[in-house]
Design a protein around this motif. Structure first.
Motif, PDB file in Angstrom:
ATOM      1  N   CYS A 209      -5.340   1.571 -12.275  1.00  0.00           N
ATOM      2  CA  CYS A 209      -5.103   0.126 -11.475  1.00  0.00           C
ATOM      3  C   CYS A 209      -4.331  -0.743 -12.278  1.00  0.00           C
ATOM      4  O   CYS A 209      -3.694  -1.433 -12.214  1.00  0.00           O
ATOM      5  CB  CYS A 209      -6.194  -0.229 -10.297  1.00  0.00           C
ATOM      6  N   VAL A 220       0.024  -3.014  -5.547  1.00  0.00           N
ATOM      7  CA  VAL A 220      -0.725  -1.218  -6.605  1.00  0.00           C
ATOM      8  C   VAL A 220      -2.235  -0.979  -5.701  1.00  0.00           C
ATOM      9  O   VAL A 220      -2.806  -1.974  -5.199  1.00  0.00           O
ATOM     10  CB  VAL A 220      -1.658  -1.540  -7.893  1.00  0.00           C
ATOM     11  N   LEU A 232      -2.010   7.361  -6.952  1.00  0.00           N
ATOM     12  CA  LEU A 232      -2.111   5.903  -7.189  1.00  0.00           C
ATOM     13  C   LEU A 232       0.293   5.723  -6.552  1.00  0.00           C
ATOM     14  O   LEU A 232       0.825   6.067  -7.172  1.00  0.00           O
ATOM     15  CB  LEU A 232      -1.832   4.604  -8.727  1.00  0.00           C
TER      16      LEU A 232
END
Length: 237
Positions: A209, A220, A232
């Motif tokens: 991240c 994010v 992600l």
């Protein structure tokens, strides 16, 4: 054993070697396809992409960076066809043999898909091509931090709607599963070595991240996925 997983440690993986024999490379790609199929690698990506297709109401163009033998790209295309949703999935990989295998896989499924040889780390993705989603699956851990940032920046520059990254999570249980699972599911010594090595090189979710945020991606978010992976998702700036 947890001590050596406290920090990320990258070692050259055998399948990344430029002089790997074609027969061994194919055997390794077949082993990875089996692992990805049994671990339902396509599902979390599809669950992100399908709502986007519905919202746009038109064709969605997806680029799979470092697509390998194409099993994820082909899997996404097949799911879209079954669901009656309009999607075009393209694949890009630095290995010409992997691209050849991906084309063969798509052809065997009766699909017309584009796969091309290219390096999305060294060279920006062609922004003249329109991609709604740029994704990568089990690739980020192959890269050092500098190159991982470049990949994420190139992905962000090429995507208009979403960047998706699926990768391994560095953990003791994930390492043990990689040791046992690669031996149970493949006879390839390349897969046997690269599987555990990949876990040692993997990022924690928080590390991934932070990289995405440094790359300029917005909103994010990441979550753990079975088996010892993470997804992600982020928006291009």
């Amino acid at each position: 054993m947890g001590g050596f997983l406290a920090e990320r440690r990258r070692h050259s993986e055998l399948m990344d070697a430029p002089d790997i024999a074609a027969s061994e490379h194919r055997r390794a790609l077949a082993g990875l396809e089996r692992i990805n199929r049994l671990s339902a690698a396509v599902r979390p990506i599809w669950n992100q992409i399908a709502p986007l297709i519905v919202r746009t109401g038109g064709a969605l163009r997806v680029l799979d960076v470092a697509c390998g033998g194409g099993e994820v790209a082909v899997g996404l295309q097949k799911r879209a066809l079954r669901a009656g949703l309009d999607i075009e999935v393209f694949g890009l990989d630095i290995s010409s043999l992997a691209v050849q295998v991906a084309r063969e896989r798509a052809s065997a499924e009766g699909l017309v898909m584009r796969f091309a040889v290219g390096d999305a780390v060294a060279t920006p993705i062609d922004i003249h091509e329109h991609y709604d989603v740029v994704m990568s699956s089990l690739f980020l851990h192959h890269l050092d931090e500098h190159d991982a940032l470049r990949l994420l920046r190139h992905s962000a520059a090429a995507a208009t709607r979403r960047v998706l990254v699926v990768d391994l999570r560095r953990s003791l249980r994930g390492y043990v599963l990689a040791v046992l699972g690669t031996r149970a599911l493949s006879r390839s010594p390349v897969v046997h070595y690269d599987g555990p090595a990949s876990v040692r090189a993997a990022f924690h979710i928080e590390e991934a991240c932070r990289l995405a945020e440094r790359a300029g991606l917005q909103n994010v978010r990441a979550e753990a996925r079975w088996p010892f992976r993470f997804l992600l998702s982020a928006d291009p700036a």
